[in-house]
Scaffold this active site. Structure first.
Site, PDB file in Angstrom:
ATOM      1  N   LYS A  68       0.832  -1.204   0.000  1.00 48.98           N
ATOM      2  CA  LYS A  68       0.000   0.000   0.000  1.00 48.98           C
ATOM      3  C   LYS A  68       0.861   1.246   0.000  1.00 48.98           C
ATOM      4  O   LYS A  68       1.844   1.346   0.750  1.00 48.98           O
ATOM      5  CB  LYS A  68      -0.909   0.040   1.236  1.00 48.98           C
ATOM      6  N   ARG A 112     -10.493   1.378   7.330  1.00 47.11           N
ATOM      7  CA  ARG A 112      -9.914   0.455   8.315  1.00 47.11           C
ATOM      8  C   ARG A 112      -9.379   1.204   9.519  1.00 47.11           C
ATOM      9  O   ARG A 112      -9.379   0.696  10.638  1.00 47.11           O
ATOM     10  CB  ARG A 112      -8.872  -0.442   7.673  1.00 47.11           C
ATOM     11  N   GLY A 224      -3.187   9.973  15.342  1.00 44.83           N
ATOM     12  CA  GLY A 224      -2.481  10.859  14.430  1.00 44.83           C
ATOM     13  C   GLY A 224      -0.991  10.622  14.282  1.00 44.83           C
ATOM     14  O   GLY A 224      -0.417  10.891  13.229  1.00 44.83           O
ATOM     15  N   ASP A 226       1.403   8.743  13.266  1.00 43.78           N
ATOM     16  CA  ASP A 226       1.704   7.550  12.476  1.00 43.78           C
ATOM     17  C   ASP A 226       3.010   7.692  11.701  1.00 43.78           C
ATOM     18  O   ASP A 226       3.277   6.915  10.783  1.00 43.78           O
ATOM     19  CB  ASP A 226       0.564   7.253  11.502  1.00 43.78           C
ATOM     20  N   LYS A 230       5.505  13.281  14.687  1.00 50.64           N
ATOM     21  CA  LYS A 230       4.130  13.609  15.041  1.00 50.64           C
ATOM     22  C   LYS A 230       3.869  13.308  16.515  1.00 50.64           C
ATOM     23  O   LYS A 230       4.398  12.358  17.073  1.00 50.64           O
ATOM     24  CB  LYS A 230       3.144  12.832  14.165  1.00 50.64           C
TER      25      LYS A 230
END
Length: 323
Positions: A68, A112, A224, A226, A230
């Site tokens: 992905k 998901r 958030g 990820d 962050k």
């Protein structure tokens, strides 16, 4: 080879029983040895306020593996564009042939992530938790609210906080049209102090939720963080939590919400557990109604595999029914 557009994929999967079961199993595959999940690839585009993740892997026994590419460019809404997009390749685990190109434009990731957040929240929040605060006014504010409302099995009230009053009002209006009890949270501190459940959904690079705003018994699902840099939760809040649950410990401690507390020397690997163990019943999550619990969800490739497999299975059934 199958090629599907976003519109076609949306007709095949939504917040339904089979898709939820696939996402739950994807978490369990991380802990029971079925998941083969290499490190995530990250590309940062700081000048464009964007980033890209490449996630890939295989679940033992599955006929396919998945690759992905998911991009987030967070200034896009001001240009009239969605903040997230992406594509998934489903590849045969027996021959290496490309079985499907899923041009979902980020839909499967958004779906998901919404379902995964709801699954984690319901596994760790108090049974009587009903007041939900969503921090952020982007796409995941919508998906988290809708998925949690669909799976909770009891009435919930949603308050939405965002930096943009206009975007926050628009989300609240959408959720109300869906029949949800939703309202704007004008003050983040006050809303955190009142919430039973806090779900953070922003690409923030500095803490938004402070430790002294969070009362005992609160559950937090942090979505958030990820990627490197962050952070949505104050580091001392992560250290203060009674239960810290990761979707995958190597990711959470490496570049997720928990990584900041680890870098500060406040927690280690043994201070976290993995969500798949809680869902499988081999690990205990919440231990009391006074516990502060945090789920750090960085997004795992097994979820993308499960979504791609589900889409491919349903597309094949649909095609066979036409033949």
């Amino acid at each position: 080879m199958i090629q599907l557009s976003r519109a076609e994929i949306e007709h095949l999967v939504t917040v339904d029983e089979g898709t939820v079961a696939a996402v739950r199993d994807a978490y369990v595959a991380i802990v029971d040895g079925r998941g083969n999940v290499p490190p995530v690839g990250h590309i940062a585009f700081p000048a464009a306020n964007g980033d890209c993740h490449i996630k890939y892997g295989h679940i033992a026994g599955d006929p396919i593996f998945a690759v992905k590419i998911a991009a987030g460019f967070y200034d896009n809404p001001a240009r009239g564009l969605p903040s997230s997009t992406g594509i998934i390749l489903a590849i045969s685990a027996e021959t290496g042939e490309v079985r499907a190109i899923l041009n979902d434009e980020g839909y499967l990731t958004d779906l998901r992530t919404g379902i995964g957040g709801a699954v984690a929240t319901l596994a760790l929040a108090r049974a009587d938790a009903a007041d939900v605060l969503i921090v952020g006014s982007g796409i995941q504010a919508r998906y988290q609210s809708r998925a949690l409302a669909a799976l909770a099995g009891q009435p919930l009230s949603f308050r939405i906080w965002g930096r943009s009053g206009e975007k926050t009002e628009a989300i609240v209006a959408e959720l109300k049209r869906d029949g949800l009890d939703a309202s704007v949270a004008p003050d983040l501190e006050a809303a955190c102090r009142e919430a039973d459940i806090i779900i953070t959904t922003t690409p923030s690079t500095e803490p938004l939720v402070r430790s002294d705003w969070v009362r005992p018994g609160t559950h937090i699902t942090a979505m958030g963080a990820d990627g490197p840099g962050k952070q949505e939760l104050e580091t001392v809040l992560v250290a203060r939590a009674d239960v810290r649950v990761a979707d995958m410990k190597t990711q959470s401690l490496g570049h997720g919400e928990f990584s900041h507390a680890r870098s500060a020397g406040l927690i280690g690997s043994d201070d976290c557990i993995e969500l798949g163990g809680v869902l499988a019943g081999t690990l205990q999550g919440r231990r009391s109604d006074e516990d502060i619990t945090i789920a750090d969800l960085t997004g795992v490739a097994t979820q993308d595999i499960a979504m791609a497999r589900t889409v491919l299975e349903r597309a094949t059934v649909k095609q066979n029914s036409r033949d």
